[in-house]
Design a protein around this motif. Sequence first.
Motif, PDB file in Angstrom:
ATOM      1  N   UNK A  11       0.706  -1.231  -0.078  1.00  0.00           N
ATOM      2  CA  UNK A  11      -0.019   0.098  -0.027  1.00  0.00           C
ATOM      3  C   UNK A  11       0.710   1.291   0.092  1.00  0.00           C
ATOM      4  N   UNK A  12       2.309   1.046   0.181  1.00  0.00           N
ATOM      5  CA  UNK A  12       2.983   2.228   0.359  1.00  0.00           C
ATOM      6  C   UNK A  12       2.763   3.252  -0.741  1.00  0.00           C
ATOM      7  N   UNK A  13       2.821   2.723  -2.137  1.00  0.00           N
ATOM      8  CA  UNK A  13       2.857   3.818  -3.185  1.00  0.00           C
ATOM      9  C   UNK A  13       1.719   4.680  -3.354  1.00  0.00           C
ATOM     10  N   UNK A  14       0.539   3.864  -2.982  1.00  0.00           N
ATOM     11  CA  UNK A  14      -0.752   4.587  -2.892  1.00  0.00           C
ATOM     12  C   UNK A  14      -0.888   5.796  -1.701  1.00  0.00           C
ATOM     13  N   UNK A  15      -0.360   5.307  -0.839  1.00  0.00           N
ATOM     14  CA  UNK A  15      -0.286   6.476   0.423  1.00  0.00           C
ATOM     15  C   UNK A  15       0.728   7.583   0.166  1.00  0.00           C
ATOM     16  N   UNK A  16       1.847   7.195  -0.491  1.00  0.00           N
ATOM     17  CA  UNK A  16       2.917   8.441  -0.931  1.00  0.00           C
ATOM     18  C   UNK A  16       2.092   9.237  -1.759  1.00  0.00           C
ATOM     19  N   UNK A  17       1.592   8.546  -2.815  1.00  0.00           N
ATOM     20  CA  UNK A  17       1.020   9.363  -3.965  1.00  0.00           C
ATOM     21  C   UNK A  17       0.136  10.496  -3.487  1.00  0.00           C
ATOM     22  N   UNK A  18      -0.708  10.143  -2.425  1.00  0.00           N
ATOM     23  CA  UNK A  18      -1.609  11.137  -2.063  1.00  0.00           C
ATOM     24  C   UNK A  18      -0.729  12.035  -1.109  1.00  0.00           C
ATOM     25  N   UNK A  19       0.298  11.763  -0.470  1.00  0.00           N
ATOM     26  CA  UNK A  19       0.982  12.658   0.422  1.00  0.00           C
ATOM     27  C   UNK A  19       1.729  13.739  -0.228  1.00  0.00           C
ATOM     28  N   UNK A  21       1.240  14.893  -3.088  1.00  0.00           N
ATOM     29  CA  UNK A  21       0.491  16.145  -3.473  1.00  0.00           C
ATOM     30  C   UNK A  21       0.364  17.089  -2.601  1.00  0.00           C
ATOM     31  N   UNK A  22       0.242  16.904  -1.308  1.00  0.00           N
ATOM     32  CA  UNK A  22       0.101  17.644  -0.198  1.00  0.00           C
ATOM     33  C   UNK A  22       1.555  18.543  -0.085  1.00  0.00           C
ATOM     34  N   UNK A  23       2.529  17.597  -0.183  1.00  0.00           N
ATOM     35  CA  UNK A  23       3.813  18.338   0.058  1.00  0.00           C
ATOM     36  C   UNK A  23       4.107  19.286  -1.178  1.00  0.00           C
ATOM     37  N   UNK A  24       3.768  18.794  -2.271  1.00  0.00           N
ATOM     38  CA  UNK A  24       4.337  19.617  -3.659  1.00  0.00           C
ATOM     39  C   UNK A  24       3.220  20.872  -3.485  1.00  0.00           C
ATOM     40  N   UNK A  25       2.020  20.983  -3.158  1.00  0.00           N
ATOM     41  CA  UNK A  25       1.332  21.979  -2.777  1.00  0.00           C
ATOM     42  C   UNK A  25       1.788  23.065  -1.776  1.00  0.00           C
ATOM     43  N   UNK A  26       2.294  22.320  -0.727  1.00  0.00           N
ATOM     44  CA  UNK A  26       2.773  23.022   0.533  1.00  0.00           C
ATOM     45  C   UNK A  26       4.181  23.929  -0.126  1.00  0.00           C
ATOM     46  N   UNK A  27       4.990  23.162  -1.019  1.00  0.00           N
ATOM     47  CA  UNK A  27       6.228  23.624  -1.331  1.00  0.00           C
ATOM     48  C   UNK A  27       5.905  25.104  -2.055  1.00  0.00           C
ATOM     49  N   UNK A  28       4.854  24.859  -3.057  1.00  0.00           N
ATOM     50  CA  UNK A  28       4.374  25.884  -4.004  1.00  0.00           C
ATOM     51  C   UNK A  28       4.208  27.174  -3.077  1.00  0.00           C
ATOM     52  N   UNK A  29       3.302  26.823  -2.224  1.00  0.00           N
ATOM     53  CA  UNK A  29       2.502  27.959  -1.338  1.00  0.00           C
ATOM     54  C   UNK A  29       3.737  28.799  -0.522  1.00  0.00           C
ATOM     55  N   UNK A  30       4.476  27.782   0.111  1.00  0.00           N
ATOM     56  CA  UNK A  30       5.610  28.283   0.782  1.00  0.00           C
ATOM     57  C   UNK A  30       6.634  29.256   0.122  1.00  0.00           C
ATOM     58  N   UNK A  31       6.990  28.725  -1.378  1.00  0.00           N
ATOM     59  CA  UNK A  31       7.638  29.500  -2.204  1.00  0.00           C
ATOM     60  C   UNK A  31       7.194  30.794  -2.396  1.00  0.00           C
ATOM     61  N   UNK A  32       5.858  31.014  -2.973  1.00  0.00           N
ATOM     62  CA  UNK A  32       5.012  32.035  -3.080  1.00  0.00           C
ATOM     63  C   UNK A  32       5.121  33.013  -1.943  1.00  0.00           C
ATOM     64  N   UNK A  33       4.865  32.418  -0.833  1.00  0.00           N
ATOM     65  CA  UNK A  33       4.594  33.348   0.519  1.00  0.00           C
ATOM     66  C   UNK A  33       6.150  33.934   0.807  1.00  0.00           C
ATOM     67  N   UNK A  34       7.318  33.258   0.491  1.00  0.00           N
ATOM     68  CA  UNK A  34       8.685  33.812   0.677  1.00  0.00           C
ATOM     69  C   UNK A  34       8.862  34.773  -0.187  1.00  0.00           C
ATOM     70  N   UNK A  35       8.567  34.674  -1.794  1.00  0.00           N
ATOM     71  CA  UNK A  35       8.887  35.581  -2.724  1.00  0.00           C
ATOM     72  C   UNK A  35      10.122  36.082  -2.963  1.00  0.00           C
ATOM     73  N   UNK A  36      11.251  35.496  -2.649  1.00  0.00           N
ATOM     74  CA  UNK A  36      12.466  35.616  -2.899  1.00  0.00           C
ATOM     75  C   UNK A  36      13.450  34.678  -2.616  1.00  0.00           C
ATOM     76  N   UNK A  37      14.624  35.146  -2.499  1.00  0.00           N
ATOM     77  CA  UNK A  37      15.792  33.718  -2.340  1.00  0.00           C
ATOM     78  C   UNK A  37      15.797  33.361  -0.764  1.00  0.00           C
ATOM     79  N   UNK A  38      15.405  34.245   0.257  1.00  0.00           N
ATOM     80  CA  UNK A  38      15.305  33.690   1.612  1.00  0.00           C
ATOM     81  C   UNK A  38      14.077  34.689   2.394  1.00  0.00           C
ATOM     82  N   UNK A  39      13.777  34.362   3.289  1.00  0.00           N
ATOM     83  CA  UNK A  39      12.578  35.316   3.917  1.00  0.00           C
ATOM     84  C   UNK A  39      13.514  36.620   4.478  1.00  0.00           C
ATOM     85  N   UNK A  40      12.420  37.483   4.523  1.00  0.00           N
ATOM     86  CA  UNK A  40      12.901  38.874   4.941  1.00  0.00           C
ATOM     87  C   UNK A  40      12.710  38.806   6.666  1.00  0.00           C
ATOM     88  N   UNK A  41      13.322  39.746   7.192  1.00  0.00           N
ATOM     89  CA  UNK A  41      12.845  39.825   8.512  1.00  0.00           C
ATOM     90  C   UNK A  41      13.874  39.371   9.488  1.00  0.00           C
TER      91      UNK A  41
END
Length: 452
Positions: A11-19, A21-41
């Motif tokens: 069952x491993x591949x099925x479980x990983x396939x769903x997870x 998608x979650x990881x890739x979406x979160x990576x994209x969201x984090x990249x957009x929120x950062x908006x540059x080479x590293x976080x400001x502040x």
Amino acid sequence: MSTPPLASGPEGTLALRALLGVVLDALAEGDRARGGPLPAGGPGAVDARVRDALGDVLPEDGDPGALATLVRVLAEGAADPADPLCAAHLHCPPLAVAAAADLAATALNPSLDSWDQAPAASALEARVTRALARHAGLADALVTTGGTESNQLALLLAHERHGPGLRLVHGANAHHSLPRAAWLLGLPEPVVVPAPAGLLDPAALDAALTALPGPVLVAATAGTTDAGLIDPLPGIAARCAAHGARLHVDAAYGGGLLFSERHRAKLAGLDAADTVTLDLHKLGWQPVAAGLLAVRDPDDLAALHQRADYLNADDDTGAGLPDLLGRSLRTSRRPDVLKIAVTLRTLGRGGLGALVDRVCALAEEFAGQVAARPGLDLYAPPVISTVLFRPARATDDAVAAVRRTLLADGRAVLGRARADGRLWLKTTLLNPHTRPADLAGLLDLVEGSTPR
């Protein structure tokens, strides 16, 4: 709560396939929120975001959304080496195919301390390490976590071959892990040879070797951390041979030039070394960790032999089961060789060589842009892919302040290095997708942040 799924098995591949998608979406969201080479502040702002996202580290009840939340905050707070303006360190953007291979290694979770935990992984490692060692002109290689572990192993093997009287001799330009390894092994204080213009001086080395009794290990560098310089290896090797000294070359950075027909000649003399440090998570586009220590004489590796009945019993090895304990100082080891093997086979020498040529050409382009601006000083033309520069007529304090301002604003990640008694800004160009316009934009940021 139901039993959570495993990463492998039916069952491993099925479980990983769903997870995934979650990881890739979160990576994209984090990249957009950062908006540059590293976080400001700066550190405080990053720590506050991590604190808020993490909450109770070990809550009474779990949170099914933790994967998305924590991956997103990690991505938002990352220094992204795939951003052209993140160019401070020997910190490469990994190839997608290498990261995908690393996922397979993680899911299967082989441990390379006994054959019955890693049948295919151990066979793959043996073949790939020998092939890479031979590509460097040596006989065999061990997989390590990177340049530091490889340098430590090189000193250990020399110590075991030559005894406790071994003395380390290295240039003033050497990586800090070399004297640290001597300290860890209880060796005498290393002899530090002058490195004028950032290079180990063969004449000064000859004088040092003449004055030293007993066994000596000379450590040269092919790709210094500060400026990417390559010690004169043929001259150093000749003096080691004349004095009967053992030679180690730390090629953690410059070793990647072996893949390039255009730049390989810069490593002439490398094949005269007894041991060579290589590191493919620098100029090899691998996820950390991907180091190797190559050896000329495979018999040197006998010093690492250990016997543990549950891992390499005599009757098991006598029956033909491979003995893996002598392939590392570590016991449990993940199969980092898989991503390396996949990359080598996917790109081939030509593909990897083209990446090396590309980043070296980018460094030459960047150096030319620096030289063309009256408001900037160039330290020297690049040897590999590192360029040192600084605002003209600026004090060292002002140079340091420019770097920290760009970091705090999240606009650029530049390194720092001392050369010729001055502080320089450092770019280490490892992103083959960087464009000349990106480099011009980086220089605009530096000039715009320099006090007038």
